[in-house]
Design an enzyme around this catalytic site. Structure first.
Site, PDB file in Angstrom:
ATOM      1  N   THR A   1     -29.206  56.742  45.189  1.00  0.00           N
ATOM      2  CA  THR A   1     -28.423  57.257  46.311  1.00  0.00           C
ATOM      3  C   THR A   1     -29.051  58.471  46.983  1.00  0.00           C
ATOM      4  OG1 THR A   1     -26.943  58.763  45.120  1.00  0.00           O
ATOM      5  CG2 THR A   1     -26.246  56.491  45.272  1.00  0.00           C
TER       6      THR A   1
ATOM      7  N   ARG B   1     -19.601  49.907  51.940  1.00  0.00           N
ATOM      8  CA  ARG B   1     -20.229  49.468  50.692  1.00  0.00           C
ATOM      9  C   ARG B   1     -20.659  48.013  50.828  1.00  0.00           C
ATOM     10  NH1 ARG B   1     -22.534  50.615  45.882  1.00  0.00           N
ATOM     11  NH2 ARG B   1     -21.398  50.136  43.971  1.00  0.00           N
TER      12      ARG B   1
END
Length: 637
Positions: A418, A147
């Protein structure tokens, strides 16, 4: 869960690892030689530098230039390996890696890079990812947290004078982690050399790729943003007009960046020429990321969070992902019903699901980056079966309630975008991976010298001064700090039963991900739908605030209509739910393993238990499904 292993950003290729993988690749060639020669004659492989080099297969090339998405099945089956991605070309590239003897992680590297090229509105090496690897050899699942992190110069008050800079422009960029994470996973699990895994993506970026409908639609919604930014304009427009579906897109600078990383390793990005060019462009565009930020980036590797729900074991990401915890909390609430669905229909179960999700969304904003805040108590409560039973008592079958009933304290995270894919190889090693640049085209900035789209992941943090539609205070657990990772809805999952692979799934679509993954799981494993039906069935979504049930009602790119029935809408309205039509939804990829004889499967597992030893992994039929809500297609070995 064991302590996290903090992986170095990997400043150069580990040549010992590469040499070992070259040796492995050579051994694989001996056993696969006849097959590879046959495939080479049909355009699937070529040979270079005495190693197998993976290129775009003939099928992927044909698909790219014909745009005949409707002729490729949304479902494939194989006993030897499958891929489900949101782009047909990338699925086929992943399958071709598996055909050459690659591990699921090898395929994941090639797929991720491909998706970053052809679906740049959703993901790319300028962003970050969550990856779950389940290894059949040692029956373990690992979580790779790549991340994005807040830059070293970031602070919780950095957007108080310009709130828009949190979501648009280079100042909204977090430090990318995707390349570092892919390398770390490959170093641990990969069988094939690093460099060839990049070649399909390099070829697509350099030689051009056809704009598929989903990308074409994304471009059409961001015309002003694209034409405003020099880098975006150079890639996604021509002669002052943005690209349209069916036209060819080129990104030669990205091809060069990928080629450099393939040759020099992640060090080219985190301590080399690619990173230096990127930082220079970011600074020019008003961002604060420096080479120190890139050099200090670390991948977190931990045991996957494993939770038992409804007779299955779910392996997923720990925080800062709220996906696994949120999914498990809802499943525990629903599991506390003796009969979730009634004989008269599914509507009551759907109402109960909505109510359980509202309780979950109220609780999840107590989560955050565990390296910076203590989330143990919040996680334990959300995962507690006793707590789930208490919540179930607060759910009434004949009504819903306003948001305050669910005891929410904090403003909701509203993450977006995403891309997700799943891979299972012949040995039943599996990967479930979600990657993102957050909003469509991230920060709306493309680095001209590297071809990299900048993420706007800083918008996933909470800030003390922000005013949100729900008018609740921001969550302190998610405030910005240097090197901190923001909370996320990404939910990549691998499902096992008695140690054997059952399914891999995950979704794309920000806050819609958790509701979508929940519904596909319930469809498949509670309602016993076939995998295709489980994915394609119409879904509902709830964010707690606004207190509205969004229901799907739209026609897909392929012309299929997806819509919630009138009976279902009436049933929910009678219980006080406010309904709103949604022209789209989260995109879920699913792989399921099934067996012809369930009794035979149970017998094998029972024998394994009695002798106290794990036998070879069960190899049933793998079914891969790509969601028709986007123009992806699966591929099989």
């Amino acid at each position: 869960m064991r302590d996290a292993i903090i992986a170095d950003p990997l400043l150069a290729i580990d040549h010992e690892t590469v040499a070992e993988k070259k040796k492995q690749s050579k051994n694989l060639k001996i056993s696969l030689l006849l097959l590879l020669i046959l495939l080479a004659t049909s355009g699937y492989y070529s040979f270079s530098d005495n190693i197998t080099t993976v290129f775009l297969s003939r099928q992927a090339i044909d698909d790219d230039h014909s745009l005949s998405l409707g002729t490729i099945s949304d479902v494939v089956e194989s006993e030897n390996g499958v891929v489900a991605a949101d782009d047909a070309r990338c699925s086929e590239i992943g399958a071709s890696v598996l055909r050459s003897g690659g591990h699921a992680v090898d395929a994941a590297v090639a797929i991720t890079l491909c998706v970053g090229v052809v679906n740049p509105m959703s993901s790319g090496i300028g962003g970050g990812s969550f990856l779950i690897v389940s290894s059949q050899k040692d029956s373990k699942a690992e979580a790779f947290d790549m991340r994005e992190t807040a830059p070293l110069a970031a602070s919780k008050d950095m957007y108080k004078n310009d709130a828009s800079a949190k979501s648009l422009g280079a100042l909204s960029m977090g430090v990318p982690g995707e390349i570092a994470g892919l390398y770390e996973a490959w170093k641990r699990y990969g069988r094939l050399p690093w460099k060839p895994l990049f070649e399909p993506a390099i070829k697509l970026a350099r030689d051009g790729f056809v704009v598929y409908p989903y990308l074409g639609k994304a471009i059409s919604t961001k015309v002003a943003m694209i034409l405003k930014d020099p880098g975006m304009r150079s890639v996604f427009s021509r002669n002052g007009q943005v690209l349209k579906t069916g036209e060819t897109c080129y990104n030669p600078e990205l091809a060069q960046s990928l080629e450099t990383i393939s040759e020099q390793g992640p060090g080219a990005f985190y301590n080399g020429t690619v990173g230096e060019k990127l930082v220079k462009d970011v600074k020019k565009a008003g961002g604060i990321i420096t080479m120190d930020d890139l050099r200090s980036y670390k991948v977190r590797v931990t045991d996957a969070m494993s939770v038992d729900v409804m007779g299955y074991t779910v392996h997923g990401m720990p925080p800062p992902s709220g996906g696994t915890v949120g999914f498990s909390m809802v499943m525990n609430i629903l599991d506390s019903y003796s009969n979730l669905y009634t004989a008269s229909g599914r509507e009551l179960g759907l109402h109960r699901l909505i109510e359980a999700m509202k309780h979950m969304f109220a609780a999840r904003m107590d989560l955050g980056d565990p390296e910076f805040v203590n989330v143990t108590n919040s996680m334990n409560q959300m995962l507690s079966k006793a707590h789930a039973e208490e919540i179930q008592k607060r759910i009434f079958d004949n009504t819903t309630f306003p948001p305050e009933y669910y005891m929410n304290r904090w403003s909701q995270l509203r993450d977006q975008g995403t891309s997700h894919f799943c891979v299972v190889d012949a040995d039943r090693n599996s990967v479930s991976m979600t990657s993102t640049v957050n909003y469509r085209f991230g920060a709306g900035v493309l680095s001209p010298s590297t071809g990299i789209v900048l993420n706007n992941e800083m918008d996933d943090f909470s800030t003390p001064t922000e005013i949100t539609p729900d008018m609740l205070p921001p969550a302190p657990t998610n405030f910005i700090e240097p090197n901190k990772r923001p909370l996320s809805s990404m939910t990549p999952l691998v499902i096992t039963k008695d140690g054997e692979f059952v399914a891999a799934l995950g979704g794309a679509g920000g806050m819609h991900i958790i509701p979508a993954v929940l519904q596909v799981f319930l469809n498949c494993f509670v309602l016993n739908m076939k995998p295709k039906e489980a994915v394609e069935s119409a879904r509902i979504y709830h964010r707690l605030i606004p207190n509205v049930v969004s229901y799907e009602n739209f026609t897909t790119i392929n012309g299929d209509h997806i819509g919630v029935s009138e009976d279902t809408k009436m049933f929910l309205a009678e219980r006080g739910h406010e309904l709103k039509e949604l022209s789209g939804g989260a995109i879920v990829q699913l792989i399921v393993q099934s067996f012809k004889e369930e009794k035979e499967e149970e017998m094998i597992i029972e024998i394994g238990r009695k002798i106290g030893k794990k036998s070879k992994p069960l190899k049933g039929l793998l079914t891969a499904v790509s969601d028709p809500r986007k123009d992806g297609k699966p591929a099989a070995v």
